[in-house]
Scaffold this motif. Structure first.
Motif, PDB file in Angstrom:
ATOM      1  N   UNK A 196       0.756  -1.326   0.071  1.00 35.59           N
ATOM      2  CA  UNK A 196      -0.073   0.135  -0.057  1.00 35.59           C
ATOM      3  C   UNK A 196       0.916   1.367  -0.107  1.00 35.59           C
ATOM      4  N   UNK A 197       1.746   1.164   0.769  1.00 32.50           N
ATOM      5  CA  UNK A 197       2.848   2.274   0.920  1.00 32.50           C
ATOM      6  C   UNK A 197       3.588   2.545  -0.684  1.00 32.50           C
ATOM      7  N   UNK A 198       3.991   1.552  -1.340  1.00 36.47           N
ATOM      8  CA  UNK A 198       4.600   1.676  -2.365  1.00 36.47           C
ATOM      9  C   UNK A 198       3.471   2.071  -3.572  1.00 36.47           C
ATOM     10  N   UNK A 199       2.204   1.715  -3.428  1.00 37.47           N
ATOM     11  CA  UNK A 199       1.252   2.343  -4.377  1.00 37.47           C
ATOM     12  C   UNK A 199       0.796   3.660  -4.025  1.00 37.47           C
ATOM     13  N   UNK A 200       0.839   4.102  -2.675  1.00 41.09           N
ATOM     14  CA  UNK A 200       0.729   5.545  -2.607  1.00 41.09           C
ATOM     15  C   UNK A 200       1.786   6.239  -2.975  1.00 41.09           C
ATOM     16  N   UNK A 201       3.050   5.935  -3.031  1.00 33.63           N
ATOM     17  CA  UNK A 201       4.422   6.535  -3.340  1.00 33.63           C
ATOM     18  C   UNK A 201       4.241   6.605  -5.161  1.00 33.63           C
ATOM     19  N   UNK A 202       3.697   5.315  -5.761  1.00 30.58           N
ATOM     20  CA  UNK A 202       3.454   5.468  -7.012  1.00 30.58           C
ATOM     21  C   UNK A 202       2.534   6.748  -7.633  1.00 30.58           C
ATOM     22  N   UNK A 203       1.286   6.598  -6.678  1.00 30.65           N
ATOM     23  CA  UNK A 203       0.240   7.583  -7.002  1.00 30.65           C
ATOM     24  C   UNK A 203       0.896   8.955  -6.990  1.00 30.65           C
ATOM     25  N   UNK A 204       1.481   9.269  -6.028  1.00 29.73           N
ATOM     26  CA  UNK A 204       2.208  10.759  -5.889  1.00 29.73           C
ATOM     27  C   UNK A 204       3.246  11.051  -6.925  1.00 29.73           C
ATOM     28  N   UNK A 205       3.948   9.969  -7.348  1.00 32.37           N
ATOM     29  CA  UNK A 205       4.953  10.297  -8.543  1.00 32.37           C
ATOM     30  C   UNK A 205       4.178  10.779  -9.606  1.00 32.37           C
TER      31      UNK A 205
END
Length: 66
Positions: A16-25
């Protein structure tokens, strides 16, 4: 009576953390792409179109006078 709840140690899983970082990117890349397009590409495109239109009018006027 005050009830105190324990805050979970792992609120999010790593995926979930990686998904959030991908979204922010992706959001950040999109923002800067829009800023680039609005500040450079669109004015360049409009200026070039107007300049070409004026050149065509000038050439047409020169042909009619000749």
């Amino acid at each position: 009576m005050l009830i105190i709840q324990k805050i979970p140690e792992n609120m999010f899983e790593f995926s979930q953390y990686l998904g959030f970082l991908a979204f922010l990117t992706i959001l950040t890349i999109g923002f800067w792409l829009m800023m680039f397009l609005i500040t450079f590409i669109v004015p360049y495109w409009i200026f070039g179109g107007v300049r070409e239109l004026l050149q065509e009018r000038k050439a047409k006027k020169a042909l009619e006078q000749a």
